[in-house]
Design an enzyme around this catalytic site. Structure first.
Site, PDB file in Angstrom:
ATOM      1  N   LEU A 229      13.515 -55.155 -77.512  1.00  0.00           N
ATOM      2  CA  LEU A 229      13.079 -55.872 -78.711  1.00  0.00           C
ATOM      3  C   LEU A 229      14.051 -56.980 -79.109  1.00  0.00           C
ATOM      4  CD1 LEU A 229      11.785 -52.973 -80.996  1.00  0.00           C
ATOM      5  CD2 LEU A 229      10.577 -54.230 -79.194  1.00  0.00           C
TER       6      LEU A 229
ATOM      7  N   GLY B 183      11.643 -61.821 -82.233  1.00  0.00           N
ATOM      8  CA  GLY B 183      10.214 -62.115 -82.137  1.00  0.00           C
ATOM      9  C   GLY B 183       9.389 -60.852 -82.389  1.00  0.00           C
ATOM     10  N   HIS B 184       9.793 -59.758 -81.720  1.00  0.00           N
ATOM     11  CA  HIS B 184       9.085 -58.486 -81.942  1.00  0.00           C
ATOM     12  C   HIS B 184       9.249 -58.035 -83.396  1.00  0.00           C
ATOM     13  CE1 HIS B 184      10.136 -57.997 -77.526  1.00  0.00           C
ATOM     14  NE2 HIS B 184       8.827 -57.873 -77.515  1.00  0.00           N
TER      15      HIS B 184
ATOM     16  N   GLY C   1       2.204 -61.772 -80.056  1.00  0.00           N
ATOM     17  CA  GLY C   1       2.933 -63.035 -80.217  1.00  0.00           C
ATOM     18  C   GLY C   1       2.260 -64.160 -79.439  1.00  0.00           C
TER      19      GLY C   1
END
Ligand code: PAF
Length: 306
Positions: free
Chosen positions: A33, A36-37, A163
Site C-alpha cells: 500500500l 494512492g491506496h 484508482g
C-alpha cells in the site's frame, strides 16, 4: 481493525452488516500500500458504514512470472498503514486470503497443502479489452475480472473503489458490472502523485535511485502533451511523446544504460477507450492519453486527460 484470512469468515462478517442495512465499501488491492491506496480507503471510510480492504496478490492476472515473483509483499506494513487512518480501527476489515482460499481446489475446500484450482471462467468485454494493455498482457483482464467478481461475492459491497491510474481496468470493471448486473456503485478515484509528479505505484519501489530520479519525466512529458493538444494534431502529439521519452537518454546521458522504453502511448476516447484520429472524435468524457513505459526493468503506466 478486523483481519480475515478465510473466505467463509469474510462472507459471514459482511452478511450480518448487509442484513442490518449497513453500507459496505470494497477497496481491492494487491497490498504494498501507498498513499494512492490510502486515498481510496479514506474515501471509502467517508462514504460507507464498513470498509473491506482486500490484500491479495492475484496470480492469475500476471502474464509474466517474474513480475508475479517480484511483486512486493508487505502485509504487516500494510496493516499498520491502514490503522493510521481515522475510523479504520472500528470500520475496516482487512481481507488477506491465501491463493488456496481464493481459488479452492475442485472440491471447494481449502485445506492445508491442497493445490489451488485454476479458475476457468472466461469473460469477453469486446473493444475495451482489445486495445492497449489487452493484447499486450494476454489473460490479464480476465484474471482481474475473476478475482474482482470473487471479491464482490465475498464482501457484498455497496460501492467499490478503483484508482484511475489503471484507467483501462476501470472500463473493464464497468463492463463486468454491466454483464453480471450486480448493483454495485463503481467509484473511480483520481491518481495520487508524488511531489515530483510520478504516479504512485507499488512498482515504484523496484526502481533504482537513478531511475526514480528520472521517472517523473513520464508525467512531465504527458503534461506537456496536454498543452500541445491545444494546437497540434492527435498523431503529432502521440509521436512527440514517444519520441521525447525514447530519446531522453541521448540528450541526458544516464548511468548503466538507463533509458525509457515506451511500450505504447495511445490517445483514446475516455469512455470507449478506442483510439481517436481527431480531437473532435472524443465523446462526452473527452480524450485521455494512456502510456506504458519500461524503465530500469520496471513497467510504469500513467495517464493524462486532454
Ligand atoms: O488494481 C489492482 O491492484 C488489481 O488489479 C486488483 C483490482 C486489486 C485486482 O487484483
Amino acid at each position: 481493525m478486523k483481519q480475515i484470512v478465510k473466505a467463509a469468515d469474510m462472507l459471514e462478517a459482511v452478511k450480518e452488516a448487509r442484513n442490518q442495512g449497513r453500507s459496505i465499501g470494497l477497496v481491492p488491492t494487491m497490498g504494498a500500500l501507498h498513499e494512492g491506496h490510502l486515498s481510496l480507503i479514506e474515501r471509502a471510510l467517508g462514504e460507507n458504514d464498513l470498509v473491506v480492504v482486500s490484500l491479495f496478490v492475484n496470480p492469475i492476472q500476471f502474464n509474466n512470472k517474474e513480475d508475479l515473483e517480484k511483486y512486493p509483499r508487505t502485509l504487516e506494513a500494510d496493516l499498520k498503514l491502514i490503522t493510521t487512518l481515522e475510523g479504520a480501527d472500528s470500520k475496516v476489515i482487512a481481507f488477506a486470503p491465501t491463493v488456496e482460499e481464493m481459488y479452492p481446489a475442485d472440491d471447494g475446500c481449502a485445506t492445508e497443502g491442497s493445490k489451488p484450482a485454476i479458475p476457468q471462467e472466461q469473460y469477453h468485454f469486446g473493444p475495451v479489452e482489445e486495445v492497449m494493455e489487452g493484447p499486450r498482457r494476454p489473460g490479464h483482464f480476465n484474471g482481474v475480472a475473476v478475482v474482482v467478481r470473487r471479491l464482490f461475492d465475498l464482501s457484498l459491497p455497496t460501492r467499490a473503489y478503483f484508482g484511475e491510474k489503471d484507467y483501462q481496468q476501470i472500463a473493464i470493471i464497468r463492463a463486468l458490472l454491466e454483464q453480471i448486473k450486480y448493483p454495485i456503485e463503481l467509484v473511480a478515484c483520481p491518481i495520487v502523485r508524488a511531489d515530483d509528479g510520478l504516479a504512485l505505484s507499488s512498482r515504484n519501489m523496484r526502481l533504482s535511485p537513478e531511475a526514480r530520479a528520472i521517472a517523473p519525466t513520464i508525467y512531465a512529458t504527458l503534461e506537456q502533451a496536454a498543452e500541445m493538444a491545444e494546437y497540434e494534431e492527435v498523431d503529432d502529439v502521440k509521436e512527440w511523446v514517444l519520441d521525447t521519452l525514447a530519446t531522453f537518454h541521448e540528450i541526458n546521458p544516464q548511468p548503466n544504460g538507463l533509458r525509457f522504453e515506451p511500450e505504447y502511448f495511445e490517445i483514446v476516447d475516455a469512455r470507449t477507450l478506442q483510439p481517436i484520429a481527431e480531437w473532435s472524435e472524443a465523446g462526452d468524457l473527452g480524450a485521455v492519453g494512456c502510456i506504458a513505459v519500461w524503465l530500469d526493468g520496471v513497467r510504469l503506466i500513467d495517464i493524462v486527460k486532454f
